[in-house]
Each structure stands twice: as C-alpha cells, then as structure tokens.
Write an enzyme that holds these catalytic residues in place. Sequence first.
Site, short mmCIF file in Angstrom:
data_model
loop_
_atom_site.label_atom_id
_atom_site.label_comp_id
_atom_site.label_asym_id
_atom_site.label_seq_id
_atom_site.Cartn_x
_atom_site.Cartn_y
_atom_site.Cartn_z
N PHE A 93 0.50 -0.99 0.00
CA PHE A 93 0.21 -0.62 0.26
C PHE A 93 0.36 0.74 -0.11
O PHE A 93 1.67 0.71 0.42
CB PHE A 93 -0.77 0.17 1.54
CG PHE A 93 -2.43 -0.67 1.31
CD1 PHE A 93 -2.94 -1.32 -0.21
CD2 PHE A 93 -3.40 0.47 1.15
CE1 PHE A 93 -4.03 -1.72 -0.55
CE2 PHE A 93 -4.19 0.65 1.13
CZ PHE A 93 -5.24 -0.66 0.43
N GLN A 140 -7.88 13.87 4.56
CA GLN A 140 -7.66 13.25 3.48
C GLN A 140 -8.50 13.34 1.98
O GLN A 140 -9.45 12.86 2.10
CB GLN A 140 -6.84 11.83 3.73
CG GLN A 140 -6.36 11.63 2.82
CD GLN A 140 -5.51 10.26 3.40
OE1 GLN A 140 -6.50 8.87 3.07
NE2 GLN A 140 -4.74 9.94 3.87
N HIS A 181 -8.41 11.06 -1.53
CA HIS A 181 -7.59 9.66 -1.91
C HIS A 181 -7.52 10.53 -3.54
O HIS A 181 -8.46 10.90 -4.07
CB HIS A 181 -8.41 9.09 -1.71
CG HIS A 181 -8.25 7.12 -1.40
ND1 HIS A 181 -7.82 6.99 -3.11
CD2 HIS A 181 -7.87 7.06 -0.80
CE1 HIS A 181 -7.23 5.88 -2.80
NE2 HIS A 181 -7.56 5.48 -2.10
N LEU A 184 -14.63 5.96 -4.16
CA LEU A 184 -13.47 4.92 -4.34
C LEU A 184 -13.01 3.99 -4.83
O LEU A 184 -14.03 3.32 -5.36
CB LEU A 184 -13.27 4.88 -2.67
CG LEU A 184 -11.73 4.47 -2.52
CD1 LEU A 184 -10.72 5.88 -2.23
CD2 LEU A 184 -11.45 3.53 -1.51
N GLU A 202 -6.99 1.60 -3.24
CA GLU A 202 -5.31 2.37 -3.27
C GLU A 202 -4.85 0.24 -3.87
O GLU A 202 -4.07 0.44 -4.43
CB GLU A 202 -4.98 2.21 -2.41
CG GLU A 202 -3.26 2.65 -2.50
CD GLU A 202 -3.14 3.24 -1.54
OE1 GLU A 202 -2.08 3.29 -0.47
OE2 GLU A 202 -4.16 4.61 -0.69
N ARG A 245 -2.87 10.23 6.89
CA ARG A 245 -2.88 8.47 7.02
C ARG A 245 -2.16 7.94 6.01
O ARG A 245 -2.18 8.06 4.84
CB ARG A 245 -4.78 8.39 7.20
CG ARG A 245 -4.83 6.64 7.60
CD ARG A 245 -6.60 6.18 8.01
NE ARG A 245 -6.97 6.66 6.82
CZ ARG A 245 -7.28 5.79 5.99
NH1 ARG A 245 -6.85 4.99 5.48
NH2 ARG A 245 -8.38 5.87 4.88
#
Length: 620
Positions: free
Chosen positions: A157, A271, A273, A290, A293, A423
């Site tokens: 990640f 945050q 993304h 989303l 990731e 994060r």
Amino acid sequence: MTRNSPIDQRASTRDYASGVEGRLDATGETDAGDDRDPDYEVVTTPVLVIGAGAAGARVAIELAESGIDPLVIGKRDHGDAHTTWAAGGINAALGSLDPEDDWTIHAADTLNEGHHLNDPEAVELTAKGMPDRIRELEEWGMPFDRTEDGAINQRYFGAQSYRRTCFVGDRTGEAMLGTLIDRARELDVPYRENVMITRLLSDGRRVDGAIGFDMETGRGLLFRTNHVVLAAGGFSALYHRHSSRDDENNGDGQALALEAGARLMDLEFVQFHPTGMVGDRYGEKWDGRLVTEAVRGEGGRLYNTEGERFMERYSPDQMELDARDVVARAIAREVREGRGTENGGVYLDISHRDPAYVRDRLPTMVERFESLGVDITAEPMEVAPTAHYTMGGVDIDFRTGETGVEGLYAVGETVAGVHGANRLGGNSLAETVAIGKHVGDHVASEVSTGDADPELADGQRAFAEREFRALDDLAASNGDVTPRELLDELGDVLWRTAGILRDADGLRDGLDELADIRARTVDLRVDGDRTSRSFEYAVDLSVSLTVAEAMLRAALERRESRGAHYRTDAPETDPDWRVTLLVSIDDGELSLARRGVGDPSRSVREALEEGYELDYHHLE
C-alpha cells in the site's frame, strides 16, 4: 456532584432553526408556556456504544467478553456500516512475504506519513497490537487471502516500506465487519438499529446519557447510562466530492463530543484519496466513489491525457505508491496545467496485468466497472481525487479512550491522533480494532454494579423533553429551502475553499459563505415527519455547520503546509508548527489552542533513523 444530580447550567443546546451551536445555558426547566408532552421511550444500559462499524463492534466485543452487556446503536440496518466501504486492506507487520518487517517499522512508516504530528503512543499501540488483532480476526473466521504456503497474504500500500497490508480481495472492510458482527452475535451483544443520536446529556464535566429518535417510527429515545462510547466515524462527506455515502461521515461524533465538553484536534487535516471515480460515463451516482488503493498496490499506473506516466516527475522512486497527499496533489497539478481529462481527472490503468490476476485480486472493482460498461482488465479507469478520510477528531487518551469528560469515551475515525497530518493507507481498519480493544478493556474496568440500572434525574428528563420539542419544531419547519440544498451548498463551499489546495483568502471566504448558509437555516423546509430523509438531513445540517466551521478555522490558523493540509500561500513545512490545534467551546464560541507533540520510543526512533522506504520497482 453525585451521579444522579440534575443537569447544570452548562449543558449544551443547539438552535436547529438558526444553526447556532455551542454550549449555552439550559436550566432543565420546560419552556415557558410550552405544555407539549413529548412521546419518548427511556432505555437504560450500563454502556451505550454510538456507532456500529468496526470500532464500535470491537469495543462491544471486549465489553461482552468481560461480562458486560453494552447496547450498540447504529443509524442503519445491522451490518450496514461505513466500514464495509474500506476495500483494500488492513495493516499488520506479520512478515508473511517480507520477514524483515516488524512493528517498529510499521510505526515509523505511520509517523513519516503523518509528518510527525501523530500521537506516538497511539501509533505504537496500533502497530504493536496489530499482529495479535489479525490473528484474532483469523480465529474468528475472517477469510483472509492466502499465500501458496497458507500464510495470510499481504500487499503493498502507498508509502509502506514492506508488503504489510492483509486483505480479502478488495472487500476487506466488508469481510472484517461481518466477522466482528458474527463474534458479537455469538456473545449476544444487544443491538438497536436505525437510531439517530442528536444530543448527549452532559454538564460539560460528565455524561449521563444520550438523546435521539427511532428513524423508523420517529419516536423519541432517551438513553440513560453512565458510560457512552462514540464510534460514529469522520466528516469527509461534508465535501462535494467524497467517497462516503451522503448520509454517513458527516461529523456526528465530533459535534456530539464538542458540545458535551470534549476537545477536538487536527481538524484541518482532511485526506483526499487520489483515485475517486469521475467522468460522465459513470454518472452522478458514482462521482467520487473510491477506486481502492489496492489497484495501485497491485501495480496500477497513472497516466495523463498525453499518455505520460506522470508520477515519474513527482516521485520517481515510489511512483503511484507514494503518500496519498503527494499523489493527490500531483493529479491536481496535472489537471490544472491542462493535462487532465475533460472531467477533471486522469487515467488509472491496470490492463498490463494478467486479466485472471486482476479478477482474482480486485473482484469488486472488476464487477463495478463492468456494470458501467468498462472492462478494467483491458482499458483504463478515469479517476480524480476525492475527500476520503478525516485525520481530525476527538482528543482522547489512547490507552483508555477517555475524552476528559467523565463517562465519555471515543474510538475509530471519530478520534484524532494515530494518523497525524496524513493517514497511511491500511491503517484505518487497523486503528479500529487495535485501539478498540484497549478502549473496551478500560470501559469494562470502569463499570460498577450500580451502572446496570442508572436512575434518571428530573433535570435530565426535563432537558431531554426540551430537546424532543425542538426536534418536533424542526420537523414542522415550512420555509423555502430544504436541508439537502444547504448541505449541497456547504459541500461546494468546502471543496472550493478547503480542498486539496488552500489559502487564507479562500478559507476566509469559506467562513463567510458558511455564515450565510447558517443564516438561511431560519427559512428551512422539512418535507416529512421524523421518519423522513429530509428530517435526517436537517439534523445533519446542524451538526455539519458546527464541524465545518471548526475545520475552516483550524485550517486558517495553521499557516504552513504539512501532509494533507497544503497552503499555497505557505507552501513550506514549518518546524515551529509541529503542534496540534485543539478546538473547544468557550462561553458558547469556538476556541483554538496549541499543544506540543511527544516523541516516539527509542526502538521506533531507531527504525526512523534506518530510513526504511518502499521500493516501488519491486512491482515492475
């Protein structure tokens, strides 16, 4: 004051009609001339857990295993919590593929990603505890993906030095929440669904319960308890483009805690993304949703409209798996400089990988895009940054969950501290179970025999009835503007003025526009009774205005760039700003203060000094 004394003069009230928030006077008396008798149910419980996602569930499990029956309440059906949208994985230094990994390196990666604004104790509790929490989830039946030799598989990640992220395809959050719920059911943990909390019974020094309503019947609910755990999520859905459902992650927990007398911190750190869905092809329903990731963790590449793999310019070593704030700003720059799509995005492509591998590792993504006419094994996805996670929240003691208000605890995305200024991907699910166990264990130690059936003082009942009448008045609002309209306007304001790139003028404009929205709440129209979605949005609006103002003020105060907070008028990181900003209510007004950040333990400092770093090219 004894536990059952009447609520005092500092109890929090909110004027739903005008959107005025703050801890104001509440005498506990009924309003003069108002003889309405509200209909409500009184529920007693030793511990009330507000929020039914992974954090709340893990706290409840720990309580139940200690012989205590908490009551868990959620805004949706049982099992329908935002945890299910966390797709890519959960971090733990197991060393399944990279045996040199250990918890100190996990902690070091987390501190580096958080730009050293994290609470070091919170980070170490999380990193050190996660291998045991993963084994615990495995024992409870979580179906982790496996390596060929049967170990729990792990993937890369962003910004992680080693393959540390455990996963169940690309539906890890769903599998984890299902496992926790099954365990809670084995322990007969009481649960009540479709409940919305609007207020905590608090005098600013302790809590004595909570006030809300049943969203299916509209009936008022008064929960009498000496212990309340807030596990209600974050506030990223305040933004126009976000990866949450519109009716989730709107700051409930933060607002409830603030008004009850607790402090918030790190609210300026939101945050974004890098990869949310964007484009006319997908439709408005999917905008901002989303794209996990895990797509980049499995080798997905980012391209601009000129066919350039542009992360080579911004991060030649870590490429697409650099920190989320770095990748999100890179995409924003590509778009701003004219190399983005007509929809303001770029392309994410994993079609160079074997189709069978993609379908095995990313089944949810494959299925979602196939339903929209896109085969991601053969063509790219169109993506753009989306508001995803809020590092800010309630200020707590991470060994206990205590907030500084007696009997009030918090956990999960409702709190701040583990993640600092940004994060590390895969740490959100980790925090819920690692810290959730500690909080549950401490709350269990605080529960006494008398907490099983706490009394309800007259002043508390009167205060609750005042709140129920206010909710009745809100439901009867018949002005010209709907709550949904104002929430949409608020989302646009925050996206424009407090988004990926910020400056002082924009943040001041945001505060001015927020004040205008608040003023317009006097003309609110609610279409339906307390069971309607319109009424729910009206309650959400009052909460959202509180949290949005606190976030804007904190972002304006922090005159530097650090992690997810990027000020174009102060683009450098200032070492003098290695402090957290605390938000509290003082005489009915929001107040900001600074606090220094501690240092990690010697073992973690040594890991930091080693300078571990992800080598993206292992994926090539």
